[in-house]
Design a protein around this motif. Structure first.
Motif, PDB file in Angstrom:
ATOM      1  N   ALA A   1       0.830  -1.208   0.000  1.00 19.66           N
ATOM      2  CA  ALA A   1       0.000   0.000   0.000  1.00 19.66           C
ATOM      3  C   ALA A   1       0.864   1.257   0.000  1.00 19.66           C
ATOM      4  O   ALA A   1       0.556   2.236  -0.692  1.00 19.66           O
ATOM      5  CB  ALA A   1      -0.932  -0.004   1.210  1.00 19.66           C
ATOM      6  N   ASP A   2       1.954   1.244   0.751  1.00 19.09           N
ATOM      7  CA  ASP A   2       2.852   2.402   0.787  1.00 19.09           C
ATOM      8  C   ASP A   2       3.487   2.628  -0.587  1.00 19.09           C
ATOM      9  O   ASP A   2       3.662   3.771  -1.029  1.00 19.09           O
ATOM     10  CB  ASP A   2       3.952   2.194   1.823  1.00 19.09           C
ATOM     11  CG  ASP A   2       3.451   2.274   3.257  1.00 19.09           C
ATOM     12  OD1 ASP A   2       2.308   2.720   3.470  1.00 19.09           O
ATOM     13  OD2 ASP A   2       4.215   1.889   4.165  1.00 19.09           O
ATOM     14  N   THR A   3       3.863   1.545  -1.252  1.00 14.20           N
ATOM     15  CA  THR A   3       4.467   1.676  -2.574  1.00 14.20           C
ATOM     16  C   THR A   3       3.472   2.253  -3.569  1.00 14.20           C
ATOM     17  O   THR A   3       3.802   3.136  -4.369  1.00 14.20           O
ATOM     18  CB  THR A   3       4.996   0.317  -3.060  1.00 14.20           C
ATOM     19  OG1 THR A   3       6.009  -0.142  -2.159  1.00 14.20           O
ATOM     20  CG2 THR A   3       5.581   0.415  -4.461  1.00 14.20           C
ATOM     21  N   GLU A   4       2.242   1.784  -3.528  1.00 20.23           N
ATOM     22  CA  GLU A   4       1.222   2.326  -4.419  1.00 20.23           C
ATOM     23  C   GLU A   4       0.982   3.811  -4.130  1.00 20.23           C
ATOM     24  O   GLU A   4       0.798   4.605  -5.064  1.00 20.23           O
ATOM     25  CB  GLU A   4      -0.068   1.534  -4.283  1.00 20.23           C
ATOM     26  CG  GLU A   4       0.061   0.103  -4.804  1.00 20.23           C
ATOM     27  CD  GLU A   4      -1.253  -0.658  -4.743  1.00 20.23           C
ATOM     28  OE1 GLU A   4      -2.273  -0.077  -4.314  1.00 20.23           O
ATOM     29  OE2 GLU A   4      -1.250  -1.842  -5.133  1.00 20.23           O
ATOM     30  N   ALA A   5       1.025   4.186  -2.862  1.00 23.80           N
ATOM     31  CA  ALA A   5       0.841   5.600  -2.504  1.00 23.80           C
ATOM     32  C   ALA A   5       1.983   6.466  -3.012  1.00 23.80           C
ATOM     33  O   ALA A   5       1.806   7.670  -3.215  1.00 23.80           O
ATOM     34  CB  ALA A   5       0.707   5.738  -0.982  1.00 23.80           C
ATOM     35  N   SER A   6       3.158   5.867  -3.236  1.00 22.74           N
ATOM     36  CA  SER A   6       4.295   6.632  -3.738  1.00 22.74           C
ATOM     37  C   SER A   6       4.256   6.807  -5.258  1.00 22.74           C
ATOM     38  O   SER A   6       5.164   7.406  -5.831  1.00 22.74           O
ATOM     39  CB  SER A   6       5.615   5.959  -3.325  1.00 22.74           C
ATOM     40  OG  SER A   6       5.894   4.812  -4.103  1.00 22.74           O
ATOM     41  N   LEU A   7       3.190   6.282  -5.892  1.00 24.24           N
ATOM     42  CA  LEU A   7       2.977   6.425  -7.335  1.00 24.24           C
ATOM     43  C   LEU A   7       1.643   7.115  -7.588  1.00 24.24           C
ATOM     44  O   LEU A   7       0.757   6.564  -8.245  1.00 24.24           O
ATOM     45  CB  LEU A   7       2.999   5.052  -8.009  1.00 24.24           C
ATOM     46  CG  LEU A   7       4.356   4.360  -8.135  1.00 24.24           C
ATOM     47  CD1 LEU A   7       4.178   2.882  -8.444  1.00 24.24           C
ATOM     48  CD2 LEU A   7       5.201   5.036  -9.217  1.00 24.24           C
ATOM     49  N   PRO A   8       1.440   8.319  -7.075  1.00 21.91           N
ATOM     50  CA  PRO A   8       0.135   8.974  -7.202  1.00 21.91           C
ATOM     51  C   PRO A   8      -0.242   9.217  -8.657  1.00 21.91           C
ATOM     52  O   PRO A   8       0.571   9.684  -9.453  1.00 21.91           O
ATOM     53  CB  PRO A   8       0.337  10.304  -6.455  1.00 21.91           C
ATOM     54  CG  PRO A   8       1.805  10.555  -6.501  1.00 21.91           C
ATOM     55  CD  PRO A   8       2.442   9.200  -6.443  1.00 21.91           C
ATOM     56  N   GLY A   9      -1.478   8.845  -8.988  1.00 17.89           N
ATOM     57  CA  GLY A   9      -1.980   9.083 -10.329  1.00 17.89           C
ATOM     58  C   GLY A   9      -1.592   8.042 -11.349  1.00 17.89           C
ATOM     59  O   GLY A   9      -2.100   8.059 -12.481  1.00 17.89           O
ATOM     60  N   ALA A  10      -0.698   7.122 -11.009  1.00 15.22           N
ATOM     61  CA  ALA A  10      -0.265   6.106 -11.962  1.00 15.22           C
ATOM     62  C   ALA A  10      -1.278   4.971 -12.032  1.00 15.22           C
ATOM     63  O   ALA A  10      -1.859   4.582 -11.013  1.00 15.22           O
ATOM     64  CB  ALA A  10       1.100   5.552 -11.569  1.00 15.22           C
ATOM     65  N   ARG A  11      -1.488   4.447 -13.224  1.00 19.78           N
ATOM     66  CA  ARG A  11      -2.331   3.271 -13.369  1.00 19.78           C
ATOM     67  C   ARG A  11      -1.510   2.053 -12.980  1.00 19.78           C
ATOM     68  O   ARG A  11      -0.472   1.776 -13.592  1.00 19.78           O
ATOM     69  CB  ARG A  11      -2.833   3.137 -14.800  1.00 19.78           C
ATOM     70  CG  ARG A  11      -3.772   1.951 -15.000  1.00 19.78           C
ATOM     71  CD  ARG A  11      -4.373   1.939 -16.398  1.00 19.78           C
ATOM     72  NE  ARG A  11      -5.323   0.843 -16.530  1.00 19.78           N
ATOM     73  CZ  ARG A  11      -5.993   0.563 -17.638  1.00 19.78           C
ATOM     74  NH1 ARG A  11      -5.817   1.332 -18.718  1.00 19.78           N
ATOM     75  NH2 ARG A  11      -6.824  -0.447 -17.688  1.00 19.78           N
ATOM     76  N   ILE A  12      -1.956   1.320 -11.951  1.00 21.02           N
ATOM     77  CA  ILE A  12      -1.200   0.196 -11.401  1.00 21.02           C
ATOM     78  C   ILE A  12      -1.982  -1.087 -11.627  1.00 21.02           C
ATOM     79  O   ILE A  12      -3.145  -1.203 -11.238  1.00 21.02           O
ATOM     80  CB  ILE A  12      -0.927   0.394  -9.902  1.00 21.02           C
ATOM     81  CG1 ILE A  12      -0.151   1.698  -9.664  1.00 21.02           C
ATOM     82  CG2 ILE A  12      -0.156  -0.798  -9.341  1.00 21.02           C
ATOM     83  CD1 ILE A  12      -0.002   2.066  -8.200  1.00 21.02           C
ATOM     84  N   ALA A  13      -1.350  -2.043 -12.275  1.00 25.49           N
ATOM     85  CA  ALA A  13      -1.956  -3.357 -12.472  1.00 25.49           C
ATOM     86  C   ALA A  13      -1.448  -4.320 -11.400  1.00 25.49           C
ATOM     87  O   ALA A  13      -0.360  -4.129 -10.840  1.00 25.49           O
ATOM     88  CB  ALA A  13      -1.599  -3.891 -13.859  1.00 25.49           C
ATOM     89  N   HIS A  14      -2.258  -5.334 -11.119  1.00 23.11           N
ATOM     90  CA  HIS A  14      -1.847  -6.389 -10.195  1.00 23.11           C
ATOM     91  C   HIS A  14      -1.862  -7.728 -10.921  1.00 23.11           C
ATOM     92  O   HIS A  14      -2.757  -7.985 -11.731  1.00 23.11           O
ATOM     93  CB  HIS A  14      -2.779  -6.445  -8.981  1.00 23.11           C
ATOM     94  CG  HIS A  14      -2.712  -5.233  -8.121  1.00 23.11           C
ATOM     95  ND1 HIS A  14      -3.600  -4.195  -8.213  1.00 23.11           N
ATOM     96  CD2 HIS A  14      -1.819  -4.872  -7.153  1.00 23.11           C
ATOM     97  CE1 HIS A  14      -3.295  -3.255  -7.342  1.00 23.11           C
ATOM     98  NE2 HIS A  14      -2.207  -3.635  -6.690  1.00 23.11           N
ATOM     99  N   VAL A  15      -0.866  -8.545 -10.633  1.00 19.91           N
ATOM    100  CA  VAL A  15      -0.801  -9.870 -11.242  1.00 19.91           C
ATOM    101  C   VAL A  15      -0.843 -10.919 -10.139  1.00 19.91           C
ATOM    102  O   VAL A  15      -1.332 -10.661  -9.047  1.00 19.91           O
ATOM    103  CB  VAL A  15       0.441 -10.012 -12.147  1.00 19.91           C
ATOM    104  CG1 VAL A  15       0.278  -9.186 -13.413  1.00 19.91           C
ATOM    105  CG2 VAL A  15       1.723  -9.628 -11.420  1.00 19.91           C
ATOM    106  N   ASP A  16      -0.332 -12.116 -10.421  1.00 23.54           N
ATOM    107  CA  ASP A  16      -0.484 -13.253  -9.526  1.00 23.54           C
ATOM    108  C   ASP A  16       0.005 -12.988  -8.103  1.00 23.54           C
ATOM    109  O   ASP A  16       0.994 -12.293  -7.889  1.00 23.54           O
ATOM    110  CB  ASP A  16       0.287 -14.441 -10.086  1.00 23.54           C
ATOM    111  CG  ASP A  16      -0.145 -14.783 -11.499  1.00 23.54           C
ATOM    112  OD1 ASP A  16      -0.975 -15.670 -11.666  1.00 23.54           O
ATOM    113  OD2 ASP A  16       0.378 -14.125 -12.435  1.00 23.54           O
TER     114      ASP A  16
END
Length: 208
Positions: free
Chosen positions: A178-193
């Motif tokens: 969650a912290d890593t995703e918060a450090s990429l504000p506005g970026a489209r983030i995909a999740h895989v396996d």
């Protein structure tokens, strides 16, 4: 008339960029690698486990669709005999995990890049291929781990790596993803396996 190579469209130039898979590795020395695992099973067995894991993992991840590169710690171990001679190696450098992964992402040749750790027994080429495919429509990709972290992070790298990447990440905690995703504000983030790594002795039975 044929267009000169340097007049190709940005999309065409991106399509020619070769994907790169970087595996973060530590020299398998007792007391210097997998110390949390070593606290439960002993430092020598933990180092042996890591050495065995590397021997199984690296051949399994070789694929003509991407370049496989090792990011080695400590830097002095880049030339050690622990690594397959045919694989390119680069030093991780100093700092915490975020600083070291950020350095890889900012200095590697152009093109989509994924980073994984070496302690994921279940990872296969199919998992990596899905991550690279996800970067065809997303700026970043994460492979979640059951403990709240992640076993893979990748960036499409169609733009400069954000300076904020990994800021404030609480490593080795349930908040790391969650912290890593918060450090990429506005970026489209995909999740895989979703895959598990081996951090402690309790993680081993799942992979026996």
């Amino acid at each position: 008339m044929r267009r000169p190579a340097d007049a190709a469209t940005p999309a065409a130039r991106y399509a020619r960029r070769r994907p790169r898979l970087v595996v973060m590795v530590k020299a398998p020395r007792p007391g210097r690698v997998k110390t949390r695992l070593g606290a439960g099973i002993g430092m020598v067995p933990a180092a042996w486990w890591m050495r065995h894991q590397l021997r199984a993992l690296l051949p399994r991840l070789r694929d003509p669709r991407w370049d496989l590169v090792l990011a080695v710690a400590p830097d002095a171990a880049t030339g050690a005999r622990d690594w397959p001679a045919h694989l390119p190696r680069l030093p991780q450098g100093t700092g915490d995990l975020g600083a070291r992964m950020g350095r890889v992402l900012r200095t590697a040749p152009a093109g989509p890049l994924c980073i994984i750790g070496a302690d994921i027994p279940g990872v296969t080429r199919a998992h990596i291929a899905r991550a690279f495919r996800a970067l065809g429509h997303a700026a970043a990709v994460l492979g979640p781990a059951p403990d709240g972290g992640y076993w893979l992070i990748g960036l499409a790298r169609t733009a400069a790596t954000p300076a904020t990447l990994f800021d404030g990440v609480r490593w080795s905690s349930p908040h790391a993803r969650a912290d890593t995703e918060a450090s990429l504000p506005g970026a489209r983030i995909a999740h895989v396996d979703r895959l598990a790594d081996v951090d402690e002795a309790a993680d081993l039975p799942r992979h026996a």
